[in-house]
Design an enzyme around this catalytic site. Sequence first.
Site, mmCIF file in Angstrom:
data_model
loop_
_atom_site.group_PDB
_atom_site.id
_atom_site.type_symbol
_atom_site.label_atom_id
_atom_site.label_comp_id
_atom_site.label_asym_id
_atom_site.label_seq_id
_atom_site.Cartn_x
_atom_site.Cartn_y
_atom_site.Cartn_z
ATOM 1 N N LYS A 17 76.911 -74.770 9.533
ATOM 2 C CA LYS A 17 77.337 -75.838 8.627
ATOM 3 C C LYS A 17 77.655 -77.139 9.351
ATOM 4 O O LYS A 17 77.365 -78.226 8.852
ATOM 5 C CB LYS A 17 78.529 -75.374 7.795
ATOM 6 C CG LYS A 17 78.159 -74.341 6.738
ATOM 7 C CD LYS A 17 79.366 -73.975 5.891
ATOM 8 C CE LYS A 17 78.957 -73.136 4.697
ATOM 9 N NZ LYS A 17 78.292 -71.882 5.047
ATOM 10 N N LYS B 281 85.919 -72.818 6.044
ATOM 11 C CA LYS B 281 84.622 -72.167 5.844
ATOM 12 C C LYS B 281 84.072 -71.648 7.153
ATOM 13 O O LYS B 281 84.163 -72.314 8.186
ATOM 14 C CB LYS B 281 83.583 -73.164 5.287
ATOM 15 C CG LYS B 281 83.784 -73.631 3.887
ATOM 16 C CD LYS B 281 82.586 -74.519 3.527
ATOM 17 C CE LYS B 281 82.739 -75.192 2.196
ATOM 18 N NZ LYS B 281 81.574 -76.075 1.929
ATOM 19 N N GLY C 36 77.501 -67.166 0.197
ATOM 20 C CA GLY C 36 77.869 -66.171 -0.796
ATOM 21 C C GLY C 36 79.355 -66.028 -1.016
ATOM 22 O O GLY C 36 79.832 -64.990 -1.477
ATOM 23 N N GLY C 37 80.117 -67.063 -0.679
ATOM 24 C CA GLY C 37 81.559 -67.001 -0.879
ATOM 25 C C GLY C 37 82.299 -66.255 0.215
ATOM 26 O O GLY C 37 83.525 -66.157 0.183
ATOM 27 N N HIS D 178 79.818 -77.220 -9.157
ATOM 28 C CA HIS D 178 78.887 -76.726 -8.139
ATOM 29 C C HIS D 178 77.482 -76.898 -8.710
ATOM 30 O O HIS D 178 77.077 -76.169 -9.613
ATOM 31 C CB HIS D 178 79.180 -75.252 -7.839
ATOM 32 C CG HIS D 178 78.246 -74.641 -6.841
ATOM 33 N ND1 HIS D 178 78.677 -74.072 -5.669
ATOM 34 C CD2 HIS D 178 76.897 -74.495 -6.837
ATOM 35 C CE1 HIS D 178 77.636 -73.611 -4.994
ATOM 36 N NE2 HIS D 178 76.545 -73.858 -5.696
ATOM 37 N N HIS E 270 85.017 -67.389 -5.316
ATOM 38 C CA HIS E 270 84.016 -68.293 -4.723
ATOM 39 C C HIS E 270 82.597 -67.755 -4.881
ATOM 40 O O HIS E 270 81.689 -68.177 -4.167
ATOM 41 C CB HIS E 270 84.305 -68.547 -3.233
ATOM 42 C CG HIS E 270 85.661 -69.116 -2.972
ATOM 43 N ND1 HIS E 270 86.067 -70.337 -3.468
ATOM 44 C CD2 HIS E 270 86.717 -68.615 -2.289
ATOM 45 C CE1 HIS E 270 87.300 -70.565 -3.084
ATOM 46 N NE2 HIS E 270 87.714 -69.545 -2.382
ATOM 47 N N GLU F 110 72.807 -77.209 -1.990
ATOM 48 C CA GLU F 110 73.997 -77.134 -2.831
ATOM 49 C C GLU F 110 74.849 -78.391 -2.658
ATOM 50 O O GLU F 110 75.062 -78.859 -1.531
ATOM 51 C CB GLU F 110 74.815 -75.890 -2.482
ATOM 52 C CG GLU F 110 74.049 -74.594 -2.712
ATOM 53 C CD GLU F 110 74.930 -73.363 -2.578
ATOM 54 O OE1 GLU F 110 76.063 -73.491 -2.066
ATOM 55 O OE2 GLU F 110 74.480 -72.282 -2.984
ATOM 56 N N ARG G 30 66.652 -69.607 1.681
ATOM 57 C CA ARG G 30 66.086 -68.376 1.138
ATOM 58 C C ARG G 30 65.949 -68.532 -0.365
ATOM 59 O O ARG G 30 66.345 -69.557 -0.939
ATOM 60 C CB ARG G 30 67.005 -67.194 1.440
ATOM 61 C CG ARG G 30 68.446 -67.444 0.956
ATOM 62 C CD ARG G 30 69.330 -66.238 1.093
ATOM 63 N NE ARG G 30 70.741 -66.555 0.910
ATOM 64 C CZ ARG G 30 71.338 -66.696 -0.252
ATOM 65 N NH1 ARG G 30 70.639 -66.580 -1.372
ATOM 66 N NH2 ARG G 30 72.631 -66.963 -0.329
#
Length: 726
Positions: free
Chosen positions: A139, A181, A187-188, A231, A258, A298, A315
């Site tokens: 990230k 994060k 995927g939370g 989101h 999440h 996102e 993906r």
Amino acid sequence: MAAVILSFPTLQGLRIFTQKLSWTKRGVRFVSGEVGRIEKVLIANRGEIACRVMRTAKKMGVRSVAVYSDADRDSMHVAMESYLSMEKVLEVAKKSGSHAVHPGYGFLSENTEFAEACKQEGIIFIGPPSSAIRDMGIKSTSKYIMSAAGVPIIGGYHGEDQSNERLQAEAAQIGFPVMIKAVRGGGGKGMRIARSDSVFLEQLESARREARKSFNDDVMLVEKFVEDPRHVEVQVFGDMHGNVVYLFERDCSVQRRHQKIIEEAPGPDISPEVRRKLGEAAVKAAKAVNYVGAGTVEFIMDAQHNFYFMEMNTRLQVEHPVSEMITGTDLVEWQLRVAAGERLPLLQDDIILRGHSFEARIYAEDPNNDFLPGAGPLLHLSTPAADQHTRIETGVREGDEVSAHYDPMIAKLVVWGEDRSAALKKLRYCLRQYNVRHTHTHTHTHTVRSCSACRATKPIVGLNTNIDFLLSLSGHPEFEAGNVTTSFIPQYYADLFPAPRAPSGETICQAALGLVLQERRHTQEFVRASNDPFSPFGSSSGWRSNIQYNRNMTLQLGDKKVEVVVGYSKDGSYTMQLGDEVYHVTGEVELEGGASFLHCSVNGVKSRPKLVILDSTVHLFSTEGSSQVSVPVPKYLAAVSGAGAQGGAVAPMTGTIEKVMVKAGDTVAVGDALMVMNAMKMEHTIRAPKAGVIKRVFFSEGSQANRHAPLIELEEEEEVEEESSQ
């Protein structure tokens, strides 16, 4: 891990345009002067996405090779590592002669090393280049790349100094609340919100543990947390010829833990101008890393429709079907064609947005208990009928087990309508047809609406699911208006979790009748097996000469017991008394299409509910609703099942004990953390239900605990003092 080769007729394979290929026993080799095909693809995944890829492969005439882990063959000692084993997957690919590997989502789908290993073995990885996975998978790196590409980002700390002191200082400088994060997260998983400095370190440690478990990497970033955001994500697709397109946006704002629970496309109340800007920003993001294949960019969107890059999933997403529904595309087919070197089937001006689509994720979980995941058998299962505008994406069948090792999703319900209102109406129509029930005789009674247009719909029985919750959510006025944010569930919690409705007297009579008729059928089967039609043990009519035979029946409604006096009449009818109310009841069980229906009359009102009796629990599904009524567990069994649970903490779900914070002799207060459990890659903290002293700890770190197993025995301090004084 073993291979099951599913051989479908090979019609027309996929031609390789950008490279010249030759086939070997080890897969595809890049050479010059030849043309090759993708004729066989290995699917390195499980469940609904594996089935989804197989369907498209079959349609295209490409043979599929499926893999399964021992965990999917009921071996509890094998956990998630099976589908994460690059060596095993590649070994199966080579042995089966597969030319390509489709990783699905999760597991190896965003693993840089696996993409590289496929390339080294001459096997096509159906996904983006490993460089794109690497750049977008970390990230902190992706933020720098996006900023340089002109994609708006949220500021935060993405540095290499990962000490607690540095991260806490950066959080204080950013200003609370902050989002912690995992840099390799998704995927939370590995995400926590710290709302104050006092809880930052606790949340940081929890996020790190979860990240290590899920990604084998606990490097963190800290960002400003945007309150009540939306989101919004954009589906992008690139090919090897430099073309990148967007297939519009999806709104995935409604989440728990999440994780997405319901998605829709396009996003509600998003103007064409904002839609275009979102799409163009997503294409910029993809081009910045030379993206090839299916990807999702996102964004976080605030109330003014300003949006900021959050992450890119390199993906196919779980929710990709809603994008397919509004664009008339098959993104898995696009993946296979692009991986073979073909150009994108459509360019941007050819992609037209039509209508609206929703996807609801059907989970084995308990929304009334903080959405805790479940595991166990699907004892009775069917789905709404699929049609052109309704898709049921599932990888389970009746009798299958929902494993404690994997995500507890049972199915994805995907619908399309001419506009949002029509699509939402279709979603609710189909959700009602699931008629879900679990079978535990000691748990609560719920009410679920049933679809009056589909009497043949079978219920899902055997697990708690979230379908009641999805119906409440999709029917909420604010959701209907499109006013969705990531805080939607906590904001409207009271509306989304209404108090359960007790079954009516008529429903209780129907349940009692179902049990009486089942008893009669069992007696008749006994008579037939005994070859003695006059056996005194073969009478279940209750008839007595000159008198009416009465019997008392005790039924369980949630935590309450109800006494029913059943009177057997000479004409085969029954009287049933509940308190002061008396009902006249008649009926028979009818079989239709493999299902049982109770054709009955209660005080002259006729009905025909579907009847399912499992583990002494009666499930009734009718046009008015759905209920469950149980036969209570005998006291001596209830005492055994409750042993050890009354004075301490019990496991809310099946999972692994990740951390034990206490030992025998420790004094704890109400709410103190006792243990951390891990199930489906999610952490759950077990807290003290009361103040007291730890008497015994039943599980050690790394051990597996089943649902409802006693974890810790806890004594109140008064009890300890009394024992010590004796």
